[in-house]
Every structure is written in C-alpha cells, then in structure tokens.
Design an enzyme around this catalytic site. Structure first.
Site, short mmCIF file in Angstrom:
data_model
loop_
_atom_site.label_atom_id
_atom_site.label_comp_id
_atom_site.label_asym_id
_atom_site.label_seq_id
_atom_site.Cartn_x
_atom_site.Cartn_y
_atom_site.Cartn_z
N TRP A 10 46.29 40.69 44.96
CA TRP A 10 45.96 40.90 46.36
C TRP A 10 46.21 39.59 47.11
CZ3 TRP A 10 45.10 45.45 48.52
CH2 TRP A 10 44.59 45.49 49.83
N ALA B 123 40.44 40.23 43.49
CA ALA B 123 39.47 39.20 43.09
C ALA B 123 38.33 39.77 42.25
CB ALA B 123 38.93 38.50 44.33
N VAL B 124 37.88 40.96 42.54
CA VAL B 124 36.75 41.54 41.80
C VAL B 124 37.08 41.69 40.31
CG1 VAL B 124 35.31 43.61 41.56
CG2 VAL B 124 35.77 42.68 43.82
N GLU B 125 38.34 41.87 39.98
CA GLU B 125 38.75 42.05 38.59
C GLU B 125 38.93 40.74 37.83
OE1 GLU B 125 39.22 45.47 40.96
OE2 GLU B 125 40.39 43.62 41.25
N ILE C 21 40.05 36.98 52.16
CA ILE C 21 40.12 36.62 53.57
C ILE C 21 39.15 37.51 54.34
CG2 ILE C 21 41.61 36.48 55.60
CD1 ILE C 21 43.97 36.02 53.63
N THR D 18 34.51 43.68 58.23
CA THR D 18 33.37 44.34 57.59
C THR D 18 32.67 43.38 56.62
OG1 THR D 18 34.62 45.17 55.70
CG2 THR D 18 34.64 46.53 57.71
N HIS E 251 32.54 43.73 53.53
CA HIS E 251 33.23 43.81 52.23
C HIS E 251 33.53 42.40 51.70
CE1 HIS E 251 35.77 45.53 49.11
NE2 HIS E 251 36.76 44.73 49.48
N ARG F 111 45.50 25.87 51.88
CA ARG F 111 44.89 25.51 50.61
C ARG F 111 45.74 25.92 49.40
NH1 ARG F 111 41.73 25.79 54.60
NH2 ARG F 111 39.77 24.66 54.75
#
Length: 179
Positions: A13, A45-47, A70, A74, A76, A115
């Site tokens: 992502w 990122a969650v994985e 980013i 919301t 999230h 970055r």
C-alpha cells in the site's frame, strides 16, 4: 558466528513510497558484512506484524518493518497506526529480537516522500541501521553480563588468598621479633 539473518517486510500500500523505503533498507543491509537478507511484501501496514513474526519464527535475528500510513478523512488512520505499532512492539518483547520500525505515519504524501529519500532522509535505511545496532547490542549485553558474573565469582577467591598471605607475612615478622 555465522551470517546475521535479517528479514525486510514491506507493505505494498502506497508502493511508490514503500519501494523507496525498501530500497534504502536493503542497500544499507547489503553494505554490512555477513548479512543474509530475506524480503517479503504484504498488502498493507496492518499485515506487517504477522510477516515479521513469520521471519522471527523462521530464525531471523531481526526484521525491518516498512510501510506508510497517510492520514485521511476518517479515524481509520488511528486504528492502522495503533495496530501496527502495538503488533511490532509485542513481537520484539515476545521474541526478544529487534524490529526496526520504518513505518511512516504522515499527514500527507509530501511528508511521506520527504522521509523516503527526500529532505528528511530515508527512514527505511535508518530502520535497517537500528536493526543491525540492536542485534549487536542484544548479543553484547548477555555476553558482558556473563563475563561480569564470572569475574565476580573469581574475585572472592583472590580476596581470600590475600588475607592468608598477609597473615603469613605477619607471623614471619613476629617470629623475627621474638628471636
């Protein structure tokens, strides 16, 4: 000691940013001696924590975690950031092995690119540097503690001999005085 095994987990992502982070991390690791690099791509990122865990279970000495979250409109963003941060932190403590946190949490794409090789350096490279430093440190501390314990055990034995030698010298002096 054999080769140091380091996993690199990169989220797909925001791949235009994460690929730059990955490039920085791998480039740094390739510049280190005796490092074997393993890489995996995950959807987002969650994985990242699950792939980090797989690398640690497979015998890696450390892992570099790379991703970009980013902020949107919301909440999230907050859930994703907390999930990946908590997961990576728990893994480090559970496995007692370092994970370099190169997951950017930014307000916009401009900050992310800054970055990932821009004005603010490459956080992927920095995360790889952190992993290598922490691998060294986590190996040094137990060795230093073991040495300290061994020295502490030897110290009383030497101290016990010194008073015995001093007592023998005192007795010799007394004998000389009596004559």
């Amino acid at each position: 000691m054999g080769k140091i095994k380091v996993g690199v987990v990169t989220a797909r992502w925001n791949q235009e940013v994460t690929s730059r982070l990955e490039e920085g991390a791998i480039s740094y690791l390739e510049s280190c001696e005796d490092v074997e690099i393993f890489a995996a791509l995950v959807p987002g990122a969650v994985e990242i924590p699950l792939a980090c865990q797989a690398f640690l279970e497979a015998g890696c000495d450390g892992v570099v975690a790379l991703g970009v979250v980013i902020r949107g409109d919301t909440s999230h963003y907050d859930y994703v950031c907390n999930s990946v941060t908590d997961g990576v932190t728990r893994l480090m403590l559970d496995y007692k092995k370092p994970i370099g946190f190169g997951v950017l949490t930014t307000e916009n794409e401009e900050q992310a690119f800054a970055r990932a090789g821009g004005d603010h350096g490459n956080k992927g490279e920095e995360a790889a540097q952190v992993v290598m430093e922490m691998i060294g440190l986590t190996q040094e501390i137990p060795a230093a503690m073991k040495t300290a314990v061994m020295l502490a055990k030897k110290a009383p034995a030497k101290a016990a001999k010194k008073p015995a030698k001093a007592a023998a010298k005192t007795q010799k002096k007394k004998k000389k005085v009596r004559k």
